[in-house]
Design an enzyme around this catalytic site. Structure first.
Site, PDB file in Angstrom:
ATOM      1  N   ASP A 100      -3.124 -16.123 -24.528  1.00  0.00           N
ATOM      2  CA  ASP A 100      -3.049 -16.874 -23.027  1.00  0.00           C
ATOM      3  C   ASP A 100      -4.404 -16.220 -22.310  1.00  0.00           C
ATOM      4  OD1 ASP A 100      -3.032 -17.131 -20.344  1.00  0.00           O
ATOM      5  OD2 ASP A 100      -0.801 -16.144 -20.184  1.00  0.00           O
ATOM      6  N   ARG A 103      -5.099 -15.250 -18.830  1.00  0.00           N
ATOM      7  CA  ARG A 103      -4.582 -13.869 -18.523  1.00  0.00           C
ATOM      8  C   ARG A 103      -5.577 -12.715 -19.009  1.00  0.00           C
ATOM      9  NH1 ARG A 103      -3.073 -10.217 -22.579  1.00  0.00           N
ATOM     10  NH2 ARG A 103      -1.614  -8.575 -22.048  1.00  0.00           N
ATOM     11  N   GLU A 178       6.836   8.001 -18.584  1.00  0.00           N
ATOM     12  CA  GLU A 178       7.567   9.016 -17.978  1.00  0.00           C
ATOM     13  C   GLU A 178       7.747  10.363 -18.936  1.00  0.00           C
ATOM     14  OE1 GLU A 178       8.287   5.775 -18.074  1.00  0.00           O
ATOM     15  OE2 GLU A 178       9.119   5.151 -16.272  1.00  0.00           O
ATOM     16  N   GLU A 192      -1.068  -4.597 -17.546  1.00  0.00           N
ATOM     17  CA  GLU A 192      -0.490  -6.032 -17.503  1.00  0.00           C
ATOM     18  C   GLU A 192       0.904  -5.947 -17.431  1.00  0.00           C
ATOM     19  OE1 GLU A 192       1.249  -8.605 -18.012  1.00  0.00           O
ATOM     20  OE2 GLU A 192       0.446  -9.333 -19.812  1.00  0.00           O
ATOM     21  N   GLU A 201      11.660  -7.587 -16.109  1.00  0.00           N
ATOM     22  CA  GLU A 201      11.353  -6.690 -16.946  1.00  0.00           C
ATOM     23  C   GLU A 201      11.001  -5.410 -16.315  1.00  0.00           C
ATOM     24  OE1 GLU A 201       8.306  -8.255 -19.415  1.00  0.00           O
ATOM     25  OE2 GLU A 201       9.829  -9.082 -20.740  1.00  0.00           O
ATOM     26  N   HIS A 377       1.158 -18.073 -20.185  1.00  0.00           N
ATOM     27  CA  HIS A 377       2.382 -17.856 -20.982  1.00  0.00           C
ATOM     28  C   HIS A 377       3.419 -17.526 -19.786  1.00  0.00           C
ATOM     29  CE1 HIS A 377       1.465 -13.668 -20.591  1.00  0.00           C
ATOM     30  NE2 HIS A 377       2.651 -13.366 -20.921  1.00  0.00           N
TER      31      HIS A 377
END
Lengths: 433, 635
Positions: A100, A103, A178, A192, A201, A377
């Site tokens: 992509d 992007r 984490e 990203e 997500e 995408h």
């Protein structure tokens, strides 16, 4: 499309016991149409068995990662997370993302544009994937780049870094933000993180976690701001192709398939590319995110009320969602914020504002996934109605939208849409899986 | 303005209340007029006569506007006290859900839900219905996961009986931990699942609940121990569940729900597949040609279509002049759709001969919802009475998830000696593919960075799992070779497990192009595809061929790629012998003959296949090399 949807041969009862798409999830398909681990047609990567071979950092420590996480009051790693991370170990997704160019080029330009903030500084790439952004940062002169990814792709990223002789400057950490530990603060976070409909997500949460754990005051986050839009659309071609198809198949009337076809085609959100002509009005801002100030709890549920006036007479087929992200420095006034009154203490929320045209005098780099912009995408996310609604010019379409994390899996997103127009009201509930 | 806004918001709320599963609420009757708002606001209290009269009685054809009215009617008219039974048995949401479906399924067969007697007619049944003394025993009859599947389509009752319940007994403890909408959705999901695979571990909360009931009360009586066993099985096998706290069970159920959902959507996408299959012109056209252009075969024929899906092949056969077409479909939903389509096109045969005044019985096609193997239970077909057996049974790589076994079963049982099977041949081919078929070129240069390691990883993955993808003619580096031939008219079901050895020769154009500079082509793996033939043996007027090769227009089957762990260099004979110091099969010393021993066998899992592939080659100087076998599993 073709290879992904599975061929059934009619034994549907059998097949229902044996989920179709699971069988190609582990195969490396080249013409992948989906970014991530979505179900349905081809993206069922999440169903890949994540039981073995999965590692998160900290596993070798005496302390299990979940305990570490608890101590720091961070979200523990769930099975769903593991499945999710594992899905990103699948290389095809990364190929699609890197290919992509909109992007990747925008990120590269943004990194170069902010070179003075990066040169000689410490950078973290959250969810580094194959490590391309980390490498861009190293190229831009970063002193050290921590490239973090919980997926097994981190192993590959490490290889890539080595193969390009950047091991001295890029440290690949295989684990969740984490769970991983680093000994210093960072000047820049690059990530990203955007999913379909921006928030699907929810990797944004990891960026916020990284920000709160390691970003120096005044540090830079790329991208800095994100905006989710929605707009009513018309898409007669799509409707014809999916639904009207059944009215005449080789001269045979298969209208009996219509209810199934509608359910099948329009029950769940659909990721596809539309263009500007499909959009009936200016879009509405569903959520404006400032990565410098956003708190994780704000992502649990997003609600907005909208009102549109159709700019034309057309069959109204559903709503489209898309987003853009901006690459601003922390001190910069963001491009959108110029409508603020001078001296305004806090940047007020832009949520709910109907966007007309973006004025962008400061040359802020923007990665847009709007229908009128070059395709990415991410495409656009469409929520179709089972039946189109005829709207007149200037007819008002109003209602509300709530996006919330699914209780079933926090990476899923529940979409509750209420809309009314011309005296008719509807509710549509769907889940982005 | 503000007023109308708040009103419309209220409308929405009201509607929301009525919308149950994430459906859209729409249609003519639901259209809202401004002046109807009064009625709307009344909704839920007195009930709106017009809008809500969609609760169909469990026993007769009457409609009711609310669940309570309906249950009251059932209690008075049919001696079925739903709320009473629920109270007496302490039925939870799922239990009640199953009860409704169970009763509906019994009534459909004129069976009495409580004593199991089958009546002659619906009227007889209604007269027969009686109070039940021993509810605990009867309960075992419906305590079966199959009854989580809505018996009646769009049964409003299933969506609404619990609303009443929520108001009535608010102190429902464990159910409260589930979001109701989610619950309903899961039930919807379960609706399309065939829940016979309880042992497969699709535990969801209903197991927990039946377990809980069995625990708190005495273990259910032994009169039908099997049912109890069945629902306990997953709990026992999962072990943990026995001792776990209820909350854990709930969490675990959430996990399982996801599994159920996955299965559900897996099956769901299969409806899309019908469009894709029909839209696959190569496929549909070849069948159409075979069926429509061979009048001597089809005219007056008795035809069976195994796995009919939407029924399109049967419809072709009917149009072509068959006198009887038996379309067999195991999926209930698809069988219903196929029936409707046949009816809509006036091709459905009405079996009810006594109904003389029905003039519509012109069709020849009948749809039977059954597995072919159990067809005898649903319909009487004389042995060896079929003229034509047609089926579109082919799976990926021909044999994956194929229905061939069922087709051969039907052939042996019902096809006349000499009867036609369509298609009647299937041939599998193999050829070597080159680098352009892999992702390697892409990863070599990503924005100027070398990411080959990612590409290599991908190849290693592909060396274990077949890839289904579109291969171009130009991707091939060898000629194609026949891997295996099947004659559908004579083969046995076990013939699908086979081992074959093939030799692959480099594509001649490689050699021509590189005559002077002998350069070997690298073979990265083997691509497998198939053709099925409608040969002149049966299709005398117009034979047809369905090819899924890389040379012909693509189909939804694509091709199947078996990737080698390491590429093998291959070059034509006649070129100079390679470097003797180099390894055979390397670019410096290409093989001139590449042999492959390929075995395909049905896997342990239902309808999966295992493929093994062993490569060996000989270089121009006669040196041999064998590569280790690779195993591929397609599941």
């Amino acid at each position: 499309m073709y290879p992904s949807s599975g061929h059934t041969n009619g034994y549907h009862d059998q097949q229902q016991q044996q989920p179709e798409q699971q069988r190609f999830v582990t195969t490396a398909q080249r013409p992948r149409v989906r970014r991530g681990p979505r179900g349905g047609g081809g993206g069922g990567v999440r169903s890949r068995d994540y039981g073995d071979g999965f590692r998160v950092s900290g596993e070798d420590n005496s302390q299990p990662p979940s305990q570490q996480a608890e101590q720091q009051n961070l979200a523990p790693c769930t099975d769903f997370d593991k499945a999710y991370f594992h899905s990103y170990a699948h290389v095809g997704i990364h190929e699609e993302m890197i290919k992509d160019r909109v992007r990747t080029d925008t990120y590269r330009s943004a990194i170069l544009q902010h070179q003075r903030h990066i040169e000689g500084k410490v950078v973290m790439d959250v969810g580094c994937g194959t490590g391309i952004l980390a490498i861009f940062c190293a190229q831009a002169g970063a002193k050290r780049v921590y490239a973090v990814d919980a997926s097994d792709i981190a192993v590959q990223a490490n290889e890539v870094v080595r193969a390009n002789n950047l091991s001295d400057r890029i440290i690949v950490l295989h684990g969740r933000v984490e769970d991983v530990e680093i000994d210093e603060e960072v000047d820049v976070i690059v990530s990203e993180w955007m999913g379909y409909m921006l928030l699907y997500e929810s990797m944004l949460g990891s960026v916020i976690t990284a920000r709160d754990r390691w970003l120096k005051p005044g540090g830079l986050i790329l991208p800095s701001h994100a905006t989710l839009y929605m707009a009513p659309i018309t898409h007669p071609d799509r409707y014809t192709e999916s639904i009207d198809f059944w009215r005449n198949v080789y001269g045979i009337d298969m209208s009996a398939m219509l209810p199934l076809a509608k359910q099948c085609a329009f029950e769940e959100p659909s990721v596809e590319t539309i263009n500007g002509e499909n959009v009936l009005t200016w879009p509405h801002v569903v959520k404006y995110v400032d990565c410098y100030t956003l708190q994780i709890y704000e992502l649990e549920s997003v609600t907005t009320r909208f009102q549109f006036k159709s700019m034309m007479r057309a069959p109204f087929h559903g709503f489209a969602f898309w987003f853009d992200v901006e690459f601003n420095g922390p001190a910069n006034v963001n491009a959108n914020a110029q409508i603020l009154l001078p001296g305004s203490p806090n940047p007020p929320s832009l949520d709910g504002v109907v966007k007309k045209k973006r004025t962008n005098p400061s040359d802020t780099l923007i990665l847009s996934t709007a229908p009128e912009d070059p395709p990415t995408h991410w495409q656009q996310t469409l929520i179709y109605f089972y039946e189109p609604m005829e709207v007149e010019q200037d007819q008002v379409i109003e209602g509300s939208l709530t996006l919330s994390q699914s209780k079933e899996n926090r990476r899923f997103m529940n979409i509750h849409l209420e809309y009314s127009s011309g005296g008719r009201s509807f509710v549509k509930e769907s889940v982005m899986r | 303005m503000a007023d109308t806004e708040s009103q419309s918001a209220e409308e929405i709320k009201l509607i929301q209340k009525r919308v149950i599963i994430d459906g859209e609420y729409e249609g003519e009757e639901e259209e809202l007029e401004e002046d109807e708002e009064e009625d709307w606001n009344d909704w839920g209290e007195d009930g709106d006569e017009e809008l809500d009269s969609n609760f169909v009685c469990l026993f007769c054809d009457s409609n009711y506007t609310s669940c309570n009215e309906l249950f009251e009617h059932c209690r008075l008219a049919h001696k079925f006290d739903f709320q009473g039974i629920r109270k007496r048995l302490g039925l939870d949401f799922y239990g009640s859900f199953k009860l409704i479906n169970y009763v509906r399924s019994q009534v459909a067969q004129n069976g009495c839900w409580s004593c199991g007697v089958t009546c002659q007619s619906k009227e007889d049944l209604q007269n027969h219905l009686h109070e039940t003394a021993n509810l605990e025993n009867v309960r075992l009859l419906w305590d079966d996961d199959n009854y989580l599947k809505p018996f009646m389509q769009d049964d409003m009752l299933l969506h609404s009986f619990s609303e009443e319940e929520e108001e009535e007994d608010a102190e429902d403890d464990y159910k409260a931990s589930f979001d109701k909408d989610e619950l309903m959705r899961h039930l919807g999901d379960i609706g399309v699942l065939n829940i016979n695979e309880v042992n497969g571990g699709s535990t969801s909360e209903h197991h927990y609940e039946s377990f809980k009931q069995n625990e708190t009360k005495e273990p259910a009586s032994s009169s039908n121990g099997q049912v109890v066993y069945k629902s306990l099985q997953p709990l026992i096998t999962n072990g943990v569940l026995g001792d776990a706290e209820p909350t854990n069970i709930v969490n675990l159920s959430a996990n399982k729900i996801k599994t159920v959902n996955d299965n559900y959507f897996g099956s769901y996408s299969s409806f899309g597949i019908h469009r894709e299959m029909i839209s696959d012109k190569v496929r549909t056209d070849s069948y159409r040609q075979a069926l429509m252009k061979n009048p001597s075969l089809l005219t007056g024929a008795v035809v069976m279509d195994v796995g009919c899906g939407t029924g399109i092949l049967s419809l072709f056969a009917a149009q072509a002049g068959a006198t009887r077409v038996i379309a067999v479909e195991a999926s209930e939903k698809m069988a219903a759709v196929a029936t409707q389509i046949a009816k809509d096109n006036n091709l459905l045969r009405t079996t009810d001969q006594s109904d003389g005044n029905n003039s519509k019985s012109t069709g020849v096609m009948e749809v039977v919802k059954s597995m072919v193997e159990e067809l005898d239970k649903s319909i009487k077909i004389e042995p060896h009475s079929l003229d034509v057996l047609v089926s579109e049974w082919m799976g990926y790589c021909l044999l994956y998830e194929s229905m061939l076994g069922s087709v051969l079963f039907a052939r042996d049982k019902w096809l006349k000696p000499g009867g036609a099977i369509l298609p009647d041949t299937a041939i599998m081919y193999a050829a070597g593919f080159g680098r352009s078929c892999t992702s390697l070129p892409f990863w070599e240069d990503v924005y100027g960075f070398n990411m080959s390691c990612v590409g290599n990883e991908l190849v290693q993955d592909a060396a274990r799992i077949p890839i289904v993808d579109v291969v171009q003619d130009s991707d091939l580096v060898t000629h194609a070779s026949v891997l295996q031939k099947f004659d559908l008219a004579t083969m046995s079901p076990d013939d699908v497990d086979f081992t074959a050895t093939i030799e692959l020769e480099p594509k001649s154009d490689n050699a021509v192009a590189n005559l002077t500079e002998s350069k070997a082509a690298l073979c990265y793996g083997i691509v497998v595809w198939f053709d099925t033939g409608f040969t002149s043996r049966f299709c005398k007027e117009m034979p047809a061929l369905l090819s899924t090769s890389p040379y012909t227009p693509k189909t939804h089957w694509c091709q199947t790629l078996l990737t080698l762990r390491d590429p093998i260099a291959i070059a034509s004979m006649g070129q100079q012998p390679g470097d003797n110091s180099a390894v055979v099969g390397s670019e410096k010393c290409p093989v001139t003959r590449l042999s492959l021993r390929i075995s395909i066998a049905r896997g342990v899992e239902h309808r999966s296949i295992d493929i093994s592939m062993e490569a060996s080659g000989v270089d121009a100087g006669g040196r041999k090399r064998a590569w280790p076998a690779q195993i591929f599993h397609l599941s």
